[in-house]
Motif scaffolding. Structure first.
Motif, PDB file in Angstrom:
ATOM      1  N   SER A  82       0.807  -1.210   0.000  1.00  0.00           N
ATOM      2  CA  SER A  82       0.000   0.000   0.000  1.00  0.00           C
ATOM      3  C   SER A  82       0.845   1.267   0.000  1.00  0.00           C
ATOM      4  O   SER A  82       0.299   2.358  -0.092  1.00  0.00           O
ATOM      5  CB  SER A  82      -0.909   0.006   1.232  1.00  0.00           C
ATOM      6  OG  SER A  82      -0.147  -0.017   2.408  1.00  0.00           O
ATOM      7  N   GLU A  83       2.171   1.153   0.091  1.00  0.00           N
ATOM      8  CA  GLU A  83       3.025   2.330   0.139  1.00  0.00           C
ATOM      9  C   GLU A  83       3.856   2.380  -1.132  1.00  0.00           C
ATOM     10  O   GLU A  83       4.731   1.561  -1.362  1.00  0.00           O
ATOM     11  CB  GLU A  83       3.939   2.280   1.359  1.00  0.00           C
ATOM     12  CG  GLU A  83       4.769   3.542   1.538  1.00  0.00           C
ATOM     13  CD  GLU A  83       5.687   3.452   2.725  1.00  0.00           C
ATOM     14  OE1 GLU A  83       6.370   4.438   3.014  1.00  0.00           O
ATOM     15  OE2 GLU A  83       5.715   2.378   3.352  1.00  0.00           O
ATOM     16  N   SER A 116     -10.348  11.237  -1.837  1.00  0.00           N
ATOM     17  CA  SER A 116      -9.458  10.958  -0.713  1.00  0.00           C
ATOM     18  C   SER A 116      -8.005  10.973  -1.175  1.00  0.00           C
ATOM     19  O   SER A 116      -7.689  10.624  -2.323  1.00  0.00           O
ATOM     20  CB  SER A 116      -9.793   9.602  -0.099  1.00  0.00           C
ATOM     21  OG  SER A 116      -8.856   9.247   0.901  1.00  0.00           O
ATOM     22  N   LYS A 117      -7.105  11.354  -0.266  1.00  0.00           N
ATOM     23  CA  LYS A 117      -5.680  11.361  -0.588  1.00  0.00           C
ATOM     24  C   LYS A 117      -5.133   9.956  -0.779  1.00  0.00           C
ATOM     25  O   LYS A 117      -4.074   9.782  -1.388  1.00  0.00           O
ATOM     26  CB  LYS A 117      -4.897  12.073   0.517  1.00  0.00           C
ATOM     27  CG  LYS A 117      -5.170  13.566   0.594  1.00  0.00           C
ATOM     28  CD  LYS A 117      -4.288  14.228   1.644  1.00  0.00           C
ATOM     29  CE  LYS A 117      -4.527  15.730   1.697  1.00  0.00           C
ATOM     30  NZ  LYS A 117      -3.666  16.397   2.706  1.00  0.00           N
ATOM     31  N   ARG A 118      -5.820   8.970  -0.260  1.00  0.00           N
ATOM     32  CA  ARG A 118      -5.383   7.583  -0.441  1.00  0.00           C
ATOM     33  C   ARG A 118      -5.572   7.123  -1.878  1.00  0.00           C
ATOM     34  O   ARG A 118      -5.091   6.057  -2.252  1.00  0.00           O
ATOM     35  CB  ARG A 118      -6.152   6.662   0.505  1.00  0.00           C
ATOM     36  CG  ARG A 118      -5.924   6.972   1.979  1.00  0.00           C
ATOM     37  CD  ARG A 118      -6.684   6.009   2.851  1.00  0.00           C
ATOM     38  NE  ARG A 118      -6.295   4.640   2.610  1.00  0.00           N
ATOM     39  CZ  ARG A 118      -6.905   3.574   3.140  1.00  0.00           C
ATOM     40  NH1 ARG A 118      -7.937   3.743   3.948  1.00  0.00           N
ATOM     41  NH2 ARG A 118      -6.480   2.362   2.875  1.00  0.00           N
ATOM     42  N   ARG A 119      -6.280   7.900  -2.667  1.00  0.00           N
ATOM     43  CA  ARG A 119      -6.514   7.562  -4.062  1.00  0.00           C
ATOM     44  C   ARG A 119      -5.363   7.986  -4.967  1.00  0.00           C
ATOM     45  O   ARG A 119      -5.464   7.830  -6.191  1.00  0.00           O
ATOM     46  CB  ARG A 119      -7.799   8.227  -4.556  1.00  0.00           C
ATOM     47  CG  ARG A 119      -9.071   7.582  -4.036  1.00  0.00           C
ATOM     48  CD  ARG A 119      -9.295   6.251  -4.705  1.00  0.00           C
ATOM     49  NE  ARG A 119     -10.515   5.595  -4.257  1.00  0.00           N
ATOM     50  CZ  ARG A 119     -10.897   4.396  -4.679  1.00  0.00           C
ATOM     51  NH1 ARG A 119     -10.149   3.732  -5.546  1.00  0.00           N
ATOM     52  NH2 ARG A 119     -12.004   3.862  -4.226  1.00  0.00           N
ATOM     53  N   ALA A 121      -1.059   8.149  -5.796  1.00  0.00           N
ATOM     54  CA  ALA A 121       0.331   7.734  -5.607  1.00  0.00           C
ATOM     55  C   ALA A 121       1.181   8.780  -6.304  1.00  0.00           C
ATOM     56  O   ALA A 121       1.430   8.708  -7.498  1.00  0.00           O
ATOM     57  CB  ALA A 121       0.582   6.351  -6.189  1.00  0.00           C
ATOM     58  N   ARG A 129      -7.039  -0.701  -6.643  1.00  0.00           N
ATOM     59  CA  ARG A 129      -5.803  -1.177  -6.022  1.00  0.00           C
ATOM     60  C   ARG A 129      -5.581  -2.673  -6.239  1.00  0.00           C
ATOM     61  O   ARG A 129      -4.448  -3.126  -6.341  1.00  0.00           O
ATOM     62  CB  ARG A 129      -5.821  -0.884  -4.515  1.00  0.00           C
ATOM     63  CG  ARG A 129      -5.696   0.603  -4.182  1.00  0.00           C
ATOM     64  CD  ARG A 129      -5.785   0.821  -2.692  1.00  0.00           C
ATOM     65  NE  ARG A 129      -5.548   2.219  -2.339  1.00  0.00           N
ATOM     66  CZ  ARG A 129      -4.372   2.734  -2.039  1.00  0.00           C
ATOM     67  NH1 ARG A 129      -3.309   1.961  -2.043  1.00  0.00           N
ATOM     68  NH2 ARG A 129      -4.248   4.011  -1.733  1.00  0.00           N
TER      69      ARG A 129
END
Length: 294
Positions: A82-83, A116-119, A121, A129
């Motif tokens: 995820s990173e 969202s910022k998680r969207r 990279a 994902r």
């Protein structure tokens, strides 16, 4: 004189002064030997250290205690699913408010819309994902509003309306080439180009450290300042497809470029054939009237 030995220090005191001061009485030889411990005798027999040699420090109370084994620090995973290996520092290019050419413009637009910022990279947009991973590049506005209408919508209208005047096999073959171009474009623009996950430790000896993303990267991987992440087997960033071209989508990109050239030439041929077909149909509907002889 009477000798008093304390460790390795020898003090010579006249017996008259000892008695006169009243501090202590002269010691016999048996008393002197009995007061010296075995350790003191061993230290007295050791050779005197030279002045140049540094004196060894005496152990502290903590060092004299038995040392307890400290638990090893927890190992950090070499990679995380995820990173992603994105840039740690801000992009060097200046950021303007409403500049579509800015690679961060699309990201700012989606963030202002509530994404969202998680969207993200870096400047890449994560649509999915899980496998198969779907990622749009920083120039996704160019892909959606410019390239897709020109490459897909335009040829589709040509195949439906203009090719209808020609033979069915010409219409079918033109539609097939247009579908190949559309599929290659979507495969290039929506496929993960090879965004690298963060590696704080090198999995192999040939991996090199990257300062921008603070990660180890394999040979061929490069940090893309427009995508703001590390892409494996990085080739270039194509604004027409909206994303970076890397190891995972380079074949789709080559197929897209080759099929697009064929489609462009085929479109010219179709327009020429359609023009001749329209001219012939016009002559059939309006025949020429030859003058009659009197």
């Amino acid at each position: 004189t009477t000798r008093r030995e304390v460790g390795v220090v020898v003090v010579v005191v006249p017996p008259d002064e000892i008695v006169r001061s009243g501090r202590m009485a002269p010691l016999s030889t048996e008393q002197k030997v009995s007061e010296l411990s075995l350790t003191d005798l061993e230290r007295a027999r050791e050779p005197k250290q030279e002045d140049d040699a540094p004196a060894s420090p005496r152990p502290t109370a903590e060092e004299e205690q038995p040392s307890q084994a400290k638990p090893p620090p927890p190992e950090r995973s070499s990679s995380s699913s995820s990173e992603y290996a994105v840039g740690e520092r801000a992009l060097a290019m200046p950021s303007s408010g409403c500049d579509p050419c800015d690679p961060r413009f699309g990201k700012k637009l989606l963030l202002s819309a509530g994404a969202s910022k998680r969207r993200f990279a870096g400047n890449m947009v994560l649509l999915r994902r899980r496998k198969p991973t779907l990622i749009m590049g920083p120039y996704w506005l160019m892909l959606v509003f410019v390239t897709f209408p020109l490459v897909v919508v335009g040829p589709a209208m040509v195949a439906v309306f203009w090719c209808a005047k020609l033979d069915p096999w010409i219409q079918a073959s033109y539609a097939a080439v247009a579908l190949v171009v559309a599929g290659a474009l979507l495969s290039t623009g929506l496929r993960d180009p090879g965004v690298l996950t963060r590696h704080p430790t090198a999995p192999a000896n040939d991996w090199n450290w990257n300062d921008q993303a603070q990660t180890f990267k394999p040979p061929g991987a490069r940090y893309c300042p427009w995508c703001d992440c590390v892409v494996t087997n990085f080739d270039h960033t194509c604004p027409w497809t909206g994303t970076a071209i890397g190891g995972n989508n380079i074949r789709s990109f080559r197929l897209f470029v080759g099929a697009l050239q064929i489609l462009a030439y085929y479109t010219v041929v179709v327009f020429v054939l359609g023009a001749f077909s329209s001219l012939a149909a016009t002559r059939d509907h309006h025949p020429r009237h030859e003058p009659s002889c009197l």
